[in-house]
Design an enzyme around this catalytic site. Sequence first.
Site, mmCIF file in Angstrom:
data_model
loop_
_atom_site.group_PDB
_atom_site.id
_atom_site.type_symbol
_atom_site.label_atom_id
_atom_site.label_comp_id
_atom_site.label_asym_id
_atom_site.label_seq_id
_atom_site.Cartn_x
_atom_site.Cartn_y
_atom_site.Cartn_z
ATOM 1 N N ALA A 153 37.778 35.217 29.440
ATOM 2 C CA ALA A 153 38.422 34.348 28.362
ATOM 3 C C ALA A 153 39.044 33.772 28.823
ATOM 4 O O ALA A 153 40.073 34.738 29.764
ATOM 5 C CB ALA A 153 38.407 35.646 26.663
ATOM 6 N N GLY A 164 34.960 38.398 29.468
ATOM 7 C CA GLY A 164 33.982 36.975 29.123
ATOM 8 C C GLY A 164 32.916 36.938 30.123
ATOM 9 O O GLY A 164 31.579 36.343 28.965
ATOM 10 N N GLU A 221 30.486 39.092 30.022
ATOM 11 C CA GLU A 221 29.435 39.567 28.726
ATOM 12 C C GLU A 221 28.474 38.395 28.819
ATOM 13 O O GLU A 221 27.344 38.342 27.781
ATOM 14 C CB GLU A 221 30.760 39.472 27.766
ATOM 15 C CG GLU A 221 31.034 40.863 27.738
ATOM 16 C CD GLU A 221 32.619 40.957 26.955
ATOM 17 O OE1 GLU A 221 33.279 39.049 27.414
ATOM 18 O OE2 GLU A 221 32.972 41.720 26.360
ATOM 19 N N GLU A 278 38.751 44.329 30.783
ATOM 20 C CA GLU A 278 39.570 43.812 29.559
ATOM 21 C C GLU A 278 40.665 45.325 29.191
ATOM 22 O O GLU A 278 41.954 44.776 29.260
ATOM 23 C CB GLU A 278 38.747 44.255 28.223
ATOM 24 C CG GLU A 278 37.933 42.676 27.968
ATOM 25 C CD GLU A 278 36.416 42.694 28.871
ATOM 26 O OE1 GLU A 278 36.690 42.982 29.685
ATOM 27 O OE2 GLU A 278 36.037 41.508 29.007
HETATM 28 C C1 HXC Z 1 43.419 32.128 31.924
HETATM 29 C C2 HXC Z 1 42.851 31.776 33.904
HETATM 30 C C3 HXC Z 1 41.819 33.012 34.142
HETATM 31 C C4 HXC Z 1 42.199 33.210 32.757
HETATM 32 C C5 HXC Z 1 42.308 32.968 36.200
HETATM 33 N N1 HXC Z 1 42.853 31.859 34.865
HETATM 34 N N2 HXC Z 1 41.335 32.729 35.260
HETATM 35 N N3 HXC Z 1 43.770 31.142 32.997
HETATM 36 N N4 HXC Z 1 42.416 32.655 31.761
HETATM 37 N N5 HXC Z 1 41.001 34.771 32.456
HETATM 38 C C6 HXC Z 1 44.045 30.772 36.419
HETATM 39 C C7 HXC Z 1 45.864 31.598 36.743
HETATM 40 O O1 HXC Z 1 45.771 31.942 35.665
HETATM 41 C C8 HXC Z 1 45.112 29.981 37.339
HETATM 42 O O2 HXC Z 1 46.075 29.189 36.736
HETATM 43 C C9 HXC Z 1 44.270 29.564 38.331
HETATM 44 O O3 HXC Z 1 43.242 29.473 37.146
HETATM 45 C C10 HXC Z 1 43.786 30.105 39.664
HETATM 46 O O4 HXC Z 1 43.671 31.839 39.112
HETATM 47 P P1 HXC Z 1 44.571 32.300 40.713
HETATM 48 O O5 HXC Z 1 45.026 33.171 39.700
HETATM 49 O O6 HXC Z 1 45.297 31.700 41.056
HETATM 50 O O7 HXC Z 1 43.673 32.802 41.141
HETATM 51 P P2 HXC Z 1 43.366 33.913 42.318
HETATM 52 O O8 HXC Z 1 44.530 34.505 42.468
HETATM 53 O O9 HXC Z 1 42.037 33.593 43.251
HETATM 54 O O10 HXC Z 1 42.868 35.044 41.602
HETATM 55 C C11 HXC Z 1 41.552 34.940 40.761
HETATM 56 C C12 HXC Z 1 41.327 36.027 39.418
HETATM 57 C C13 HXC Z 1 42.575 36.122 38.920
HETATM 58 C C14 HXC Z 1 40.938 37.542 40.149
HETATM 59 C C15 HXC Z 1 39.373 35.724 39.287
HETATM 60 O O11 HXC Z 1 42.552 34.533 38.098
HETATM 61 C C16 HXC Z 1 41.965 36.813 37.654
HETATM 62 O O12 HXC Z 1 42.105 38.059 37.310
HETATM 63 N N6 HXC Z 1 41.727 36.392 35.801
HETATM 64 C C17 HXC Z 1 42.011 36.579 35.531
HETATM 65 C C18 HXC Z 1 40.409 37.745 34.940
HETATM 66 C C19 HXC Z 1 40.553 38.249 33.779
HETATM 67 O O13 HXC Z 1 41.326 39.161 33.763
HETATM 68 N N7 HXC Z 1 38.790 38.163 32.814
HETATM 69 C C20 HXC Z 1 39.102 38.818 31.818
HETATM 70 C C21 HXC Z 1 39.983 38.154 31.052
HETATM 71 S S1 HXC Z 1 39.355 39.163 28.805
HETATM 72 P P3 HXC Z 1 47.231 28.678 37.533
HETATM 73 O O14 HXC Z 1 48.047 27.637 36.058
HETATM 74 O O15 HXC Z 1 48.355 29.902 37.411
HETATM 75 O O16 HXC Z 1 47.021 27.412 38.939
HETATM 76 C C22 HXC Z 1 38.307 38.757 28.168
HETATM 77 C C23 HXC Z 1 38.335 39.430 27.241
HETATM 78 C C24 HXC Z 1 36.380 38.182 26.804
HETATM 79 O O17 HXC Z 1 37.509 37.631 29.437
HETATM 80 C C25 HXC Z 1 36.211 38.831 24.648
HETATM 81 C C26 HXC Z 1 37.551 37.744 24.262
HETATM 82 C C27 HXC Z 1 37.409 38.069 22.433
#
Ligand code: HXC
Length: 257
Positions: free
Chosen positions: A63, A108, A111, A131
């Site tokens: 998400a 997400g 999921e 999460e």
């Molecule tokens: C918003 C995101 C994102 C996310 C990546 N980006 N994942 N933005 N939400 N989930 C964005 C980054 O901020 C970045 O933007 C661009 O995408 C490229 O990502 P980088 O981080 O620069 O790449 P990298 O260093 O290679 O790392 C990749 C990654 C990392 C390991 C996937 O981005 C990451 O950890 N993302 C978050 C993953 C996560 O925690 N997902 C779960 C979310 S909670 P910029 O602007 O800096 O270029 C969830 C809950 C679901 O899903 C239920 C909800 C109700």
Amino acid sequence: MSVRVEREGAITLVTVERPERLNALDTATLRALLAAVQELATEEAIAVVVLTGAGDRAFIAGADISEMVEKSPAEALAFAELGHAVCRAIEEAPQPYIAAVNGYALGGGCEIALACDIRLASERAVFAQPEVTLGIPPGWGGSQRLPRVVPPGIARELLYTGRRVDAQEALRIGLVNAVYPADQLLERARELANRIAANGPLAVRLTKAAVRFGLEQGLEAGLTYERQVFAYAFTTEDQREGMRAFLEKRRPAFRGR
Ligand code: HXC
């Protein structure tokens, strides 16, 4: 457009397309995905759907965290409900869904993959439910579907630690059915989809419904349901065609009715 739908005969490729955010799902993209799944569910000519992410880095990186960070509890609930609606629409769709996991499937994203019938991974795929590292529990069904797909003890470990699982580990724990080189993933997913699509389309739909019904309602109810859909199949032309084709030593020409 954040979700691309490409019809390829009896199979359809759905691509989540927000590569600058690693296909992270914001409300607009979630709504587009829900609309696509609901629309495809009404199309009888479509036998199988393949779901993937745009680019070569991510399936869905979760998400959108920047959208979630300042949400109120009520807004968070609405966001959880929208994600749940997408997962449920995939699960309840008449067609089998194959997740072609081409990179990060985090939170997400994992999921959504779990809601699909079958998961195939590229060698670059990475799965996690991170999460808890963000101070929240899973919100789109991960706490329920992960322990129903992989052994519960492994699911608990992954859910409590948030640690990442690479493609080979995902294969070992049963999270994915197969792992392919990245440049072959979509081709293999299409092959599997076409193999399913070559069978009686009604029979496949009834089978998907029976598997889901039994897994959710329990064995006795599931067995009753199976007998009912089995008998129902004998009202269809496809049942006669499939069996006659076998007896006449020819390929069946299923018509989905
Ligand atoms: C918003 C995101 C994102 C996310 C990546 N980006 N994942 N933005 N939400 N989930 C964005 C980054 O901020 C970045 O933007 C661009 O995408 C490229 O990502 P980088 O981080 O620069 O790449 P990298 O260093 O290679 O790392 C990749 C990654 C990392 C390991 C996937 O981005 C990451 O950890 N993302 C978050 C993953 C996560 O925690 N997902 C779960 C979310 S909670 P910029 O602007 O800096 O270029 C969830 C809950 C679901 O899903 C239920 C909800 C109700």
